[in-house]
Design a protein around this motif. Structure first.
Motif, PDB file in Angstrom:
ATOM      1  N   THR A 120       0.796  -1.227   0.000  1.00 49.40           N
ATOM      2  CA  THR A 120       0.000   0.000   0.000  1.00 49.40           C
ATOM      3  C   THR A 120       0.827   1.275   0.000  1.00 49.40           C
TER       4      THR A 120
ATOM      5  N   PRO B 272     -11.367  -1.446  -5.952  1.00 49.94           N
ATOM      6  CA  PRO B 272     -12.512  -1.544  -5.034  1.00 49.94           C
ATOM      7  C   PRO B 272     -13.598  -2.516  -5.466  1.00 49.94           C
TER       8      PRO B 272
ATOM      9  N   SER C 205      -8.586  -3.852   3.370  1.00 52.38           N
ATOM     10  CA  SER C 205      -9.194  -2.768   2.598  1.00 52.38           C
ATOM     11  C   SER C 205      -8.383  -2.543   1.335  1.00 52.38           C
ATOM     12  N   TRP C 206      -9.043  -1.925   0.322  1.00 52.64           N
ATOM     13  CA  TRP C 206      -8.335  -1.456  -0.866  1.00 52.64           C
ATOM     14  C   TRP C 206      -7.987   0.025  -0.752  1.00 52.64           C
ATOM     15  N   ASN C 207      -8.306   0.642   0.353  1.00 52.16           N
ATOM     16  CA  ASN C 207      -7.998   2.053   0.556  1.00 52.16           C
ATOM     17  C   ASN C 207      -6.561   2.178   1.054  1.00 52.16           C
ATOM     18  N   ASP C 208      -5.657   2.496   0.148  1.00 49.16           N
ATOM     19  CA  ASP C 208      -4.236   2.550   0.520  1.00 49.16           C
ATOM     20  C   ASP C 208      -3.948   3.625   1.547  1.00 49.16           C
TER      21      ASP C 208
ATOM     22  N   ALA D 226      -5.716   4.090   4.156  1.00 52.70           N
ATOM     23  CA  ALA D 226      -6.098   3.547   5.457  1.00 52.70           C
ATOM     24  C   ALA D 226      -4.961   2.681   5.997  1.00 52.70           C
TER      25      ALA D 226
END
Length: 881
Positions: free
Chosen positions: A415, A512, A531-534, A536
């Motif tokens: 990430t 996502p 998660s795919w939210n880098d 986060a």
């Protein structure tokens, strides 16, 4: 117990799709279902479907049962394509670029397109001007070493670039100059090679079939195809003579399609071997011929043979009196050799042993999938992907490798980029050989994939490939434009120009819409993230358990790695070579086999150090028994016993390891509980648990049964050893010096390196049982925390009645594993502390029925679990009473 679930199939209308399941147990019964409805008469381990258009999208699963219970497999999807009837393209260009693409590409070839640019724009046009100047001044080919391995001045790639410019730039002054430079570079090689094998540049017998052919071999046919109208009859004859020899050298070079066949003499010769099941050597229990068809050299040979054979028109493929035994159409026939032997085997492999979208050769050599895509792209653009003539192997439409490739790449990415001498780089989840531990530009794969996706109208795959290339390579997107001007990899530069439409917005992140877990069945590789939210605080966990049959694979069965908040807390120790493949560097077990066994010099270090064997020397395949994710945990159980035993081609064996398995539960986000079972046929054989530890320049600290290690970013990894119990365990922090055998070259940039400047050394936790008893259980709890946060307390839990259960209490959650993976649990009783508010019992029959009685006792409660009742384990065999 289902060991191998059915996998997706793609066939053309009128052909037969075969679904299969592998299960363990006595007196098994099978019932296949179509979209949940039982199929009459489908009661075997294999179910065959004569495909019609009505079958497209249907999902098949199977219920496997015996008197002990039933388990339903995962569903596999059948895709049914319309038969593709194609006419071979007669004109040029037809390799990778089509005539109908020229108007679009010429409109892209302007100074206003950053990927093309001007003479000083740092992109493709500047690269072309520089390349032309080098050719005209004689720098190329003078600086080309002319050998079969690496050269920074690959003359053939210069020729391909000049030929491309001849297609793109129609200016009446510049165009002849591009074409002349292309021919100068091309024939600087062809005319030397036409002299035959001998001393001097470009004349080696391995020039086409070794590393150079792998890295640059496609450039020759591309140059010829893109130049074709400008070539004279004499020039075409010279090219044909050379291509004939190079195709034969590729066909016969390492590894040929029968190199790993157990009885190569049984395979028919000549055209009779094409599309012949004898090539697959299905009677070989180690499936070496199939698995080695995914080797990087073999796939490069397939690509190069087909493209060279296709570049010359049939009207020019006429017998040359100077070539002994020549005949009309002889070069073109090599196209059918590439399709009927190489592609026949590789396609089978990627639909079966290689199913899952990730190359078994690992992160460094996994670009070999790009050679396969280069071949498939050439088949498509040349009109040779006719399924009525060549079968489904020539089509990528709905191919499982196409649909699963991008999820495999996405899940391997971390990430956060880190600053290194190679630029700002990602450090992906790694396996296999490694020289530098960073995400190398995957354009060898994404380039041909993106062109195929564009031509075939596969907008989703095209967008995903663009996003990956825009985002993931070193320093991208900042260096995106300059990557189209890289003279060290000219074909890659060409792909950058061909991939990105001028003026389009930066590609959107496609991840996502991708599930947060991915399983590659061929590699037993389960990958998951929170998660795919880098942006986060993402956590990632990866496991792997597979055969070790292809070059560059390591003894990493049952390995795992863990990424937390932008850093690796633990991962394999990455390196290159046979010595680097030893299991002690892979976050798994080493188990001593018979020390006197005859295994040969190459495998002797593996035997001496208790490693899993590589190179197909292991005694059968491992088994992934359980794998999957629930809302807040991941569970993986694998039996790696066969990897620790040896079965040589000469009949020698080493079978002193009776059992080696691992059960791992990741309690998201920060806790991992790992139970290992190791048993040998004799006492006195060592059994060791190994774990690589992070370092910020100081050694990890050991206090009793707990080790704490710190990352450069200040995070901590806490490792508690619960089994063997302290009185019976010998634990040590090993390092930073590495006791290595021959052929060990440590990768630079490895986060596990103790020295962050020279990238040497590493710290490892080694745990073994005192006295080396015949059977040992290891139980470890790993916890990741921020630097100021203490780890949760842990406690060993063991059943005292009935079937054995062993586990750990971590904070308020108890995780229990069965001691015996292959014995059905009839009943078991265990006391869990009062602080346990959640209990997860693993290793039960998937969807099995159970009863749990709970009674208060001093300090907690007694749980008595028995088979039968109203409670149901989930599909992973986990019961939460």
């Amino acid at each position: 117990m289902i060991l191998a679930h059915p996998v997706d199939r793609t066939v053309s209308v009128g052909t037969t799709a075969h679904f299969s399941v592998t299960a363990a147990g006595a007196a098994l019964r099978y019932q296949w279902r179509r979209d949940g409805v039982p199929v009459t008469g489908a009661t075997g381990a294999v179910h065959s479907v004569a495909a019609t258009t009505a079958d497209d999208g249907v999902r098949f699963d199977v219920v496997v049962a015996n008197d002990g219970g039933a388990q339903t497999s995962e569903a596999a999807t059948l895709r049914v394509n319309a038969a593709a009837v194609r006419t071979p393209v007669a004109g040029h260009p037809r390799l990778w670029i089509r005539e109908q693409d020229l108007a679009r590409l010429r409109s892209w070839a302007t100074a206003g397109n950053p990927m093309y640019g001007a003479a000083n724009g740092g992109a493709l046009y500047q690269l072309a001007v520089t390349a032309r100047d080098r050719i005209e001044s004689g720098v190329v080919p003078a600086q080309d070493n002319g050998g079969s391995t690496y050269t920074p001045y690959a003359t053939e790639s210069y020729a391909a670039l000049m030929a491309l410019m001849g297609l793109l730039d129609t200016d009446p002054v510049r165009n002849p100059r591009w074409i002349a430079a292309a021919k100068t570079a091309l024939f600087a090689v062809i005319d030397q090679a036409d002299l035959g094998v001998g001393a001097g540049k470009f004349r080696s017998g391995s020039f086409a079939s070794s590393d150079r052919g792998r890295w640059h071999g496609e450039a020759f046919p591309l140059a010829v195809d893109w130049l074709y109208p400008s070539l004279s009859a004499s020039e075409k004859r010279r090219i044909r003579r050379v291509f004939l020899r190079w195709c034969a050298e590729d066909r016969d070079g390492y590894p040929s399609v029968t190199y790993y066949h157990t009885n190569a003499g049984s395979v028919p010769s000549g055209t009779a071997r094409r599309n012949n099941p004898a090539l697959l050597d299905l009677q070989d229990p180690k499936r070496r011929a199939i698995r080695f068809s995914m080797n990087n050299y073999l796939m490069a040979h397939a690509r190069n043979i087909f493209m060279m054979a296709n570049a010359i028109d049939p009207g020019d493929d006429i017998a040359d009196p100077t070539v002994p035994g020549d005949a009309n159409g002889r070069l073109g026939d090599f196209m059918h050799e590439a399709i009927g032997t190489y592609l026949y085997m590789t396609d089978y492999a990627y639909r079966n042993d290689g199913f899952g979208g990730i190359s078994p050769e690992g992160m460094e050599y996994g670009e070999s999938i790009g050679f396969y895509y280069g071949l498939m792209l050439a088949l498509h653009t040349s009109g040779m992907d006719d399924t009525t003539l060549h079968g489904d192997k020539v089509s990528l439409v709905n191919h499982p490798l196409l649909t699963r490739l991008m999820p495999g790449f996405f899940h391997s990415l971390t990430t956060r980029k880190v600053a290194t001498g190679y630029g700002q780089v990602l450090q992906p989840s790694w396996f296999g050989d490694a020289e530098q531990l960073y995400f190398i530009d995957p354009m060898r794969v994404m380039g041909p994939l993106s062109l195929y996706a564009r031509y075939a109208g596969r907008s989703q795959e095209l967008a995903a490939a663009k996003w990956l290339e825009y985002t993931a390579p070193p320093d991208n997107p900042g260096r995106l434009t300059s990557r189209a001007g890289n003279d060290d990899n000219i074909i890659q530069s060409i792909f950058y120009f061909l991939m990105f439409d001028p003026g389009e917005a930066p590609p959107a992140d496609p991840r996502p819409s991708t599930p947060t877990h991915h399983f590659a069945a061929s590699l037993g590789r389960l990958q998951a993230r929170t998660s795919w939210n880098d942006a986060a605080d993402v956590r990632m966990l990866n496991t792997k358990l597979s055969y070790n049959a292809v070059d560059h694979q390591h003894g990493d069965g049952n390995m795992f790695d863990f990424w937390r908040k932008g850093e690796w807390l633990t991962k394999e120790l990455s390196a290159y070579g046979a010595g680097a493949a030893l299991s002690e560097f892979k976050n798994t077990l080493t188990i001593q086999n018979d020390p006197q066994a005859a295994v040969g010099n190459y495998h002797a270090p593996f035997l001496a150090r208790g490693s899993q064997f590589i190179g197909s020397a292991h005694d059968g395949d491992p088994k992934v028994l359980v794998r999957g994710v629930a809302s807040d945990y991941l569970l993986f159980t694998g039996d790696a016993t066969n990897l620790y035993n040896y079965a040589g081609e000469d009949g020698d064996t080493a079978r002193g390891v009776s059992h080696a398995s691992r059960s791992l539960m990741w309690l998201k986000p920060d806790t991992i509980v790992v139970m290992d079972r190791a048993r040998t046929a004799s006492d006195g054989r060592f059994k060791r648990f190994w774990l690589n530890l992070p370092s910020h320049g100081a050694a990890p600290v050991r206090s009793g049964a707990t080790v704490t290690a710190s990352t450069p970013g200040g995070q901590r990894l806490h490792v508690s050893t619960l089994l063997p119990e302290p009185a019976s365990a010998s634990a040590a922090i090993v390092g930073p010096a590495i006791d290595v055998t021959d052929q060990f070259w440590k990768a630079t940039l490895d986060p596990m390196s103790a020295d962050k400047i020279s990238w040497t050394g590493a710290y490892r936790l080694r745990v073994e049982a005192v006295g080396h008893p015949r059977s040992v259980h290891f139980l470890h709890v790993l916890q990741g925390t921020d630097g100021s946060v203490a780890a949760q307390p842990t406690q060993l839990l063991r059943s005292d009645q009935g079937s054995g259960l062993t586990g750990a209490l971590v904070g308020s959650t108890a995780v229990l594993f069965v001691d015996d993976l292959y014995a059905a649990l009839a009943s078991s009783s265990i006391v869990v502390p009062a602080t346990a508010t959640r209990v997860l019992v693993t290793g039960l029959a998937p969807d099995g029925a159970y009863t749990v009685d709970s009674a208060p006792v001093s300090g907690g409660r007694r749980l008595t679990l028995s088979a039968g009742g109203s409670l149901r384990a989930n599909a992973l065999g986990v019961l939460e009473p």
